[in-house]
Scaffold this active site. Structure first.
Site, short mmCIF file in Angstrom:
data_model
loop_
_atom_site.label_atom_id
_atom_site.label_comp_id
_atom_site.label_asym_id
_atom_site.label_seq_id
_atom_site.Cartn_x
_atom_site.Cartn_y
_atom_site.Cartn_z
N SER A 179 21.02 38.73 99.90
CA SER A 179 21.74 38.54 101.16
C SER A 179 23.16 39.11 101.05
O SER A 179 23.32 40.30 100.74
CB SER A 179 21.74 37.06 101.54
OG SER A 179 22.07 36.89 102.90
N ASP A 203 16.84 41.58 100.38
CA ASP A 203 17.09 41.35 101.80
C ASP A 203 18.59 41.26 102.09
O ASP A 203 19.11 40.19 102.45
CB ASP A 203 16.37 40.08 102.29
CG ASP A 203 16.02 40.18 103.78
OD1 ASP A 203 15.72 41.29 104.24
OD2 ASP A 203 16.04 39.15 104.47
N HIS A 268 13.55 35.31 104.73
CA HIS A 268 14.70 35.81 103.99
C HIS A 268 14.54 35.54 102.48
O HIS A 268 14.73 36.43 101.65
CB HIS A 268 15.95 35.11 104.52
CG HIS A 268 17.26 35.76 104.19
ND1 HIS A 268 17.45 37.13 104.19
CD2 HIS A 268 18.47 35.21 103.86
CE1 HIS A 268 18.71 37.39 103.88
NE2 HIS A 268 19.34 36.25 103.67
#
Length: 336
Positions: A179, A203, A268
């Site tokens: 992230s 991601d 995610h």
């Protein structure tokens, strides 16, 4: 019941808001004004990206490092100020060195850190540094996002200290970031002149990141090789190509087995679960096919194209372009 009512009330807001309408690029989140997230199991909140008070102060004291090795499985806390303490641990520049970087609202105890660290050390005898930037990561999202480059530079200065004190070679260094941590990995790599061996972006965060502004996000110039795994593009993740090779499991935006997944937290997190499994498996079975789109992939239009495997400790540096694959809806995810 209260949770269900809250989600039902916010659901129209999420689907109709600027976060998901009128984006100039498929997964360009630069114009997002808010997003919904799960602050704790069953508790959902809206993160305001317009009216947030911004704090982007970054100092070396905000970033901690937890060192792990096979001979030091419980870890030891290291900072720039006590870097010589590594001499009394299992640290060795004769081994590869990996930095694991968590995302927003995370810290040393983030699930990513535990999954990836344990998987790596069960298979490889290397140095592992878990980067804990929790004091900054736990600010509001806008502040954390706007601190990415600053945190990346602090991490780079730590790597440079390892170069100076221990003669660490950047050709043995890799970053794995999830992230916002993926973008921090990119910023650190850029500050090290793109000379680290490889970066794996799990991601990379999407909200407020632009396809055009590569100075603030992970991109192929940040390392000798950059691999990106997209699992929630267009929501919490950044779906546009960001590496030398980009992998799109199940299309890269939603994931089977995650149910409705309104906030995208399940999809995610699949990025680091896929990566972990790719390391633990005796044979990496995340076989992917180079293709221009999910539609072409599902129609079989790319069946004769180049193949590659997602993740793995030794990333496939021959791969270039976008790759697609299908996974199972639960562990083991890889189909082969």
């Amino acid at each position: 019941m209260k949770v269900s009512l809250l989600v039902a009330a916010l659901f129209p807001l999420v689907l109709s808001g600027p976060a998901f309408q009128g984006q100039s690029e498929q997964d360009d989140g630069a114009d997002m004004k808010y997003f919904l997230y799960e602050s704790s199991p069953g508790v959902y909140k809206v993160e305001d990206l317009v009216n947030a008070e911004i704090d982007t102060m970054v100092s070396q004291s905000d970033v901690y490092y937890h060192f792990f090795s096979r001979s030091n499985p419980n870890g030891v806390d290291i900072r720039n100020t006590n870097i010589d303490a590594l001499r009394n641990t299992g640290f060795s520049v004769q081994r590869d060195t990996m930095f694991i970087v968590h995302g927003w609202n995370g810290d040393n105890d983030a699930s990513l850190n535990r999954h990836v660290r344990q998987a790596i050390l069960s298979k490889e005898n290397i140095n592992v540094f878990v980067v804990d930037w929790g004091p900054i990561a736990n600010r509001n999202y806008v502040s954390a996002k706007n601190s990415v480059v600053g945190v990346g530079r602090v991490v780079a200065s730590f790597v440079q200290a390892l170069q100076s004190r221990f003669s660490l070679r950047l050709s043995t260094v890799s970053f794995v970031g999830f992230s916002l941590g993926a973008h921090i990995s990119g910023a650190a790599g850029a500050a090290l002149n793109g000379e680290v061996d490889h970066i794996v972006g799990l991601d990379p965060a999407g909200p407020l990141f632009s396809v055009r502004n590569t100075n603030e996000r992970l991109d192929p110039t940040d390392g000798r090789f950059v691999q990106v795994i997209h699992t929630n593009g267009g929501l919490l993740g950044f779906g546009s190509p960001s590496g030398h090779s980009d992998y799109y499991p199940n299309g890269g935006s939603s994931q089977p087995g995650c149910g409705l997944d309104i906030v995208g937290s399940c999809a995610h997190s699949r990025a680091y679960l896929f990566y972990t499994e790719s390391i633990l498996a005796n044979t990496n079975r995340f076989v992917s096919t180079r293709c221009s789109s999910q539609r072409d992939y599902t129609r079989g239009n790319c069946n004769g194209n180049a193949r590659s495997v997602l993740g793995g400790y030794t990333v496939d540096k021959r791969a270039n372009g976008d790759f697609y694959l299908v996974t199972n809806n639960q562990s083991p995810f890889a189909r082969g």
